[in-house]
Write an enzyme that holds these catalytic residues in place. Sequence first.
Site, PDB file in Angstrom:
ATOM      1  NE  ARG A  83       3.447  27.323 -23.728  1.00 19.79           N
ATOM      2  CZ  ARG A  83       2.393  26.978 -22.794  1.00 19.79           C
ATOM      3  NH1 ARG A  83       2.378  27.312 -21.660  1.00 19.79           N
ATOM      4  NH2 ARG A  83       1.690  26.053 -23.334  1.00 19.79           N
ATOM      5  CD  GLU A 173      -2.396  22.547 -18.476  1.00 20.61           C
ATOM      6  OE1 GLU A 173      -3.357  22.516 -18.316  1.00 20.61           O
ATOM      7  OE2 GLU A 173      -1.566  23.357 -17.788  1.00 20.61           O
ATOM      8  CD  GLU A 381       0.774  27.465 -18.478  1.00 23.62           C
ATOM      9  OE1 GLU A 381      -0.137  27.353 -17.404  1.00 23.62           O
ATOM     10  OE2 GLU A 381       0.062  27.162 -19.620  1.00 23.62           O
TER      11      GLU A 381
HETATM   12  C1  GBH Z   1      -2.831  26.183 -16.604  1.00 21.46           C
HETATM   13  O1  GBH Z   1      -3.555  24.999 -16.404  1.00 21.46           O
HETATM   14  C2  GBH Z   1      -3.306  26.547 -18.272  1.00 21.46           C
HETATM   15  O2  GBH Z   1      -2.390  26.062 -19.088  1.00 21.46           O
HETATM   16  C3  GBH Z   1      -3.607  28.214 -18.142  1.00 21.46           C
HETATM   17  O3  GBH Z   1      -4.249  28.578 -19.214  1.00 21.46           O
HETATM   18  C4  GBH Z   1      -3.994  28.633 -16.892  1.00 21.46           C
HETATM   19  O4  GBH Z   1      -4.328  29.964 -16.814  1.00 21.46           O
HETATM   20  C5  GBH Z   1      -3.069  28.379 -15.780  1.00 21.46           C
HETATM   21  O5  GBH Z   1      -2.964  26.940 -15.769  1.00 21.46           O
HETATM   22  C6  GBH Z   1      -3.539  28.778 -14.251  1.00 21.46           C
HETATM   23  O6  GBH Z   1      -4.702  28.127 -14.035  1.00 21.46           O
HETATM   24  O7  GBH Z   1      -8.145  21.055  -7.659  1.00 21.46           O
HETATM   25  O8  GBH Z   1      -9.073  18.995  -8.758  1.00 21.46           O
HETATM   26  O9  GBH Z   1     -10.207  21.495  -9.365  1.00 21.46           O
HETATM   27  C7  GBH Z   1      -3.537  24.607 -15.102  1.00 21.46           C
HETATM   28  C8  GBH Z   1      -4.561  23.386 -14.990  1.00 21.46           C
HETATM   29  C9  GBH Z   1      -6.149  24.234 -13.290  1.00 21.46           C
HETATM   30  C10 GBH Z   1      -5.097  22.035 -13.033  1.00 21.46           C
HETATM   31  C11 GBH Z   1      -7.096  23.906 -12.194  1.00 21.46           C
HETATM   32  C12 GBH Z   1      -5.640  21.796 -11.807  1.00 21.46           C
HETATM   33  C13 GBH Z   1      -7.556  22.181 -10.648  1.00 21.46           C
HETATM   34  C14 GBH Z   1      -7.708  20.979 -10.236  1.00 21.46           C
HETATM   35  N1  GBH Z   1      -4.987  23.286 -13.577  1.00 21.46           N
HETATM   36  N2  GBH Z   1      -6.960  22.484 -11.827  1.00 21.46           N
HETATM   37  S1  GBH Z   1      -8.890  20.736  -8.816  1.00 21.46           S
END
Ligand code: GBH
Length: 480
Positions: A83, A173, A381
Site C-alpha cells: 500500500r 484518514e 494500517e
Molecule cells: C497514521 O495516522 C497515518 O496514516 C500515518 O501517516 C502515520 O505515519 C501513522 O498513523 C503513525 O502515526 O493523542 O489525541 O494527540 C495515525 C493517526 C496520529 C491518530 C496521532 C492519533 C494522536 C492523537 N494518529 N494521533 S492525540
Amino acid sequence: MDSSDTKDLRFPENFLFGVATASYQIEGGWDADGKGENIWDRCTHEHPEFIADRSNGDIACDSYNQYKEDVRLAKDLGSHFYRFSISWARVLPYGTIDKINEAGIQYYSNLINELLANNIEPVVTIFHWDLPQKLQELGGWTNPNLAYFFQDYAELLFEKFGDRVKWWITLNEPGHIARSYTTKDLLLAPCLDLRHLGADYMAVQTLLKAHAMAYHVYRKQFWKLQRGKIGITLHTFWYEPLTNSKEDAESAESAIQYDLGIFSHPIFSEQGDFPPIVLKIMEDHRKSSKLSLPFLPSLGEEWIQKIKGTADFLGLNHYTTRWAQPGNPDWWLPDLNVTLSIDEKIPGAKSVWLKTVPWGLRKLLNWIKNSYKNPPVFISENGFSDSGELHDVGRIDYMKKYMREVLKATVLDDCQVLAYAVWSLIDNFEWLQGYTEKFGLYHVDFNDPKRTRRAKTSVNVIKQIITSRQIPQDKDLIEN
Ligand code: GBH
C-alpha cells in the site's frame, strides 16, 4: 482467552498480508523532475519549528530513487500487497489536470510495474495528506470545489494506472485531514487555526463528497473494464467505557460515532447521513452558538443517496484505545462532552498516544460488523513506534498481540476482514514528530546519503506469520 487458545487458528487462505507507506513520508525528491509544491513542503520549509527535530521530507527515505529497493524489501518479507500513496503535486504540480507532470506519471507507473513483476499487488491511496499548495490557497478542503478537483485527479489515476491497479483507497484518514484545519499546535499541515469557523466540519463535507464522486467515476467509467475495488481508509481509536456504568457506555458509543461514524455512517449504514447522535450534537451547537452557519447540517437527501454505499471495503487504520466517560470535551472530539483518557501504566510505543491495547482491535472489528452488517474490512494500517532499534522487541510484542486479535475476529467472530497491513515498511518521516519516532520493519539510516535499509528483528516474525498464517506461540518464536 490467552494465546494458547489461538495456537491452532489460521488466517484463511485468501487473507492478504502487506505493508504500507505514504508518499510524503518516504519519497523525497520534493522538487524533482517537475513536481509541484505541496502543503507539507510549504509547512516544513516555512515553519521548521513545527517539526520535533526541525526536519522535513525533502529527501526522506529517497524512495523516489530507491523504489526498487523498497519493492525488494516488501518481497523479501513475503508481502502479498504494497500500500503506497500517490503525491498529487508530483503528477499535477498545480493540482489541476490542465498541467500533467509526465515524469510523475512515469514514476508511479514504474513502481506499479516493479511490484507486479515481483508478484506484489499494488494498493493505491489516492490522497494521503500532501495537498498541492495551490489548492490550499483556494482554502483546501474547506472549499467545496475541492471535490471536483479531487474527482479529476482520481479520474486521471484510474485512466493511467487502472489497467494494473485493482485496489484503490480514495482518502487516508479524512477525519485527520479535517482536524488539520483547527489548531496549529498539535496538528498537521496546513497548520491553521480555524476551529472557531468550523473549518473542520466544512472539510468533512467536502471530503465525503470528493470520495463519493471519485467512487462514482470509477464505477461508471472504469469498472467494467478494470474490475478493481475502491474504498476509503478511516482511522479510529477503540473507545472503551471507563467503568461499567451506563453513562460511560454511552460516552464510548458517542465517541466512536463522532470519530469514525462521521465518515462511516454516511457510507456504510443503511440510513446514510451523519450518525443521529452527531446531528443532534451539531444542532445543539448551532442553537447555542448563535452562528447563522450550521457547522454540520444533514447532508440532505440528494447527497445522502449519492454517498451511501460508495465503498467496496472499509479501510481501517487502527493503533490504540482510549477510555471514555462524561466530562469536558477532549481536543480530539471537540464538540462532544466526553473525557478521554489513557492508562499510563499500560506499556506502549515511543509515540505518547500509542499504548498496546490489542483487544481494542477485536472489539472495534466486532463493532463495525454489528453496526454495518459485516462489511469487508481492509486493515490498512496498524503498527508501533520506537527509537529505531534493530532488535525491536516492543514492536514484535505489539504486532503479535494485535495480529492475534485480528485472527480471532476473523476466525472466531466471523468479522469479514480481507487484509492486514503493517505501518510501515520502512522508518520514515513521522509528520510533526519528524524522524524521532520510527514505525518501520526495516531501519533506514537517515545520516547516510544512501539511506541504507536494514531488516529489524520484527521482519523475521512477520515473515513467519505470513508463511504459516498463524501467530507463533512465544516458545516457537524465531526472533533472530
Ligand atoms: C497514521 O495516522 C497515518 O496514516 C500515518 O501517516 C502515520 O505515519 C501513522 O498513523 C503513525 O502515526 O493523542 O489525541 O494527540 C495515525 C493517526 C496520529 C491518530 C496521532 C492519533 C494522536 C492523537 N494518529 N494521533 S492525540
